[in-house]
Write an enzyme that holds these catalytic residues in place. Sequence first.
Site, PDB file in Angstrom:
ATOM      1  CG  HIS A 102      -1.711  -1.062   1.587  1.00  0.00           C
ATOM      2  ND1 HIS A 102      -1.245  -2.225   2.122  1.00  0.00           N
ATOM      3  CD2 HIS A 102      -3.055  -1.214   1.483  1.00  0.00           C
ATOM      4  CE1 HIS A 102      -2.250  -3.056   2.322  1.00  0.00           C
ATOM      5  NE2 HIS A 102      -3.364  -2.470   1.944  1.00  0.00           N
ATOM      6  CG  ASP A 105       1.838  -1.102   3.255  1.00  0.00           C
ATOM      7  OD1 ASP A 105       0.976  -0.697   4.049  1.00  0.00           O
ATOM      8  OD2 ASP A 105       1.635  -1.997   2.396  1.00  0.00           O
TER       9      ASP A 105
HETATM   10  C1  XLS Z   1      -7.607  -6.670   4.459  1.00  0.00           C
HETATM   11  C2  XLS Z   1      -7.152  -6.830   3.094  1.00  0.00           C
HETATM   12  C3  XLS Z   1      -6.014  -5.920   2.673  1.00  0.00           C
HETATM   13  C4  XLS Z   1      -5.877  -5.917   1.177  1.00  0.00           C
HETATM   14  C5  XLS Z   1      -5.086  -4.791   0.623  1.00  0.00           C
HETATM   15  O1  XLS Z   1      -8.283  -7.496   5.025  1.00  0.00           O
HETATM   16  O2  XLS Z   1      -6.840  -8.171   2.891  1.00  0.00           O
HETATM   17  O3  XLS Z   1      -4.837  -6.296   3.302  1.00  0.00           O
HETATM   18  O4  XLS Z   1      -5.316  -7.114   0.714  1.00  0.00           O
HETATM   19  O5  XLS Z   1      -5.570  -3.566   0.992  1.00  0.00           O
END
Ligand code: XLS
Length: 450
Positions: A102, A105
């Site tokens: 993201h 991140d």
């Molecule tokens: C949350 C989601 C997230 C997505 C990406 O539950 O899995 O991590 O994969 O935003």
Amino acid sequence: MGLWDVDKIEYVGRQKGPQEGLAFHYYDADRVVAGKKMKDWLRFGVAWWHTFDQELVDPFGTGTAHRPWYGKYSNPLDEALAKVDYAFEFFTKLGVEYFCFHDRDIAPEGDTLRETNANLDKVVDKIEENMKATGVKLLWNTSSLFTNPRFVSGAATSPFADIYAYAGGQLKKSLEIGKRLGAENYVFWGGREGYENLWNTEMKRETDHIAKFFHMCADYAKEIGFEAQFLIEPKPKEPTLHQYDFDAATAIEFLRNHDLTDVFKLNLEGNHANLAGHTYQHEIRVARESGFLGSLDANQGDKLIGWDMDEFPTDLYETVAVMWEVLQAGSIGPHGGLNFDAKPRRTSFYEEDLFRSHIAGMDAYAAGLLVADKMNQDGFIQNLQAERYSSYDSGIGKDIDEGNVTLADLEAYSLDKPQSELIAATKSDHLESVKATINNYIIDALAEVE
Ligand code: XLS
Ligand code: NI
Ligand code: NI
């Protein structure tokens, strides 16, 4: 030894008994299975947020993780830059060729979007250099439209227009980063795109808003020549009470209703499937059969806890089912992979546990592929299904399949049939034997691994 106190992980073959060392026992990257190398079927990815940012908190406890960069940097941007080196050494030592992140991140936010974007640029420069040096690729990137308090009531479904606008600005930058780093997919997970309560919610208005948002994203990607496959990642709830992209079927319906089927496929996650009351196999089957399989977030839930556990996938039965679906599809979507959207348990807090948990997940999927391939070669499931539906190969069944009958025809066909004949037309599924056979495939296929 490098930044991590671990050597490169090698394939050593199957070993009986405790799996203590750091080695692959089933994942043999270059081994050819069903016409492709294992690594090309599986296309494993490391999730930046779990592996490099997660401190192993739970709702009642603070972080327990030991990480080699802790305590070394007082400035968050310096730490973010340093983590790029840790990340790429981690990918290389593990032999994983993809990663996902993201925007939030990889770099800290500033006070304005302009400042935030400047921070991102610095880290993206470093990521780009490392990608070139190592050959590791970006499976997908995404934008966190759920962490910051401004997104408290959603982003592209927020009732507050300034927030919607900010989300658009944030997305624009994320698409530019995706283009620059050659992301093969771009993911939208709408963790707060839903509602807490229907009494204060204009549901149609909100879903129209997010559809417009997706169209703007698709238009901008086209404008800048960013060719990544767009993916929606369904999840029914958590953190929001009800998420609009509830499950695969709901997301596909949304895409069809808003003229977005050319642009999007789905990124499906094991634990999300369970939260929606489905198996992972169900979600993949729905997507595969309607042409929407895009990519997979490889993790698993827990039967005893009702939230998103993001466990590393170790359930062999489930990995067999997933890989059987993937073999039928020919690949995990056009450019998909298995991204470990998973974190070690809070009780697995050593740095080494980051390697152990990825190894366990990679081996579980490699083993799943080997078993599914064996079942596939024998045509076990294909034969089972062909036999089960064989009454549609001729006669009235064929007429039904070909659309040549009316209700009146069906009535005429059925009117004088005695019940005994109808009962005789049904057959036992002997499902217990089917499951026992699948168990046999698991035992036999893995016993053959050297
Ligand atoms: C949350 C989601 C997230 C997505 C990406 O539950 O899995 O991590 O994969 O935003
Ligand atoms: Ni998730
Ligand atoms: Ni996910």
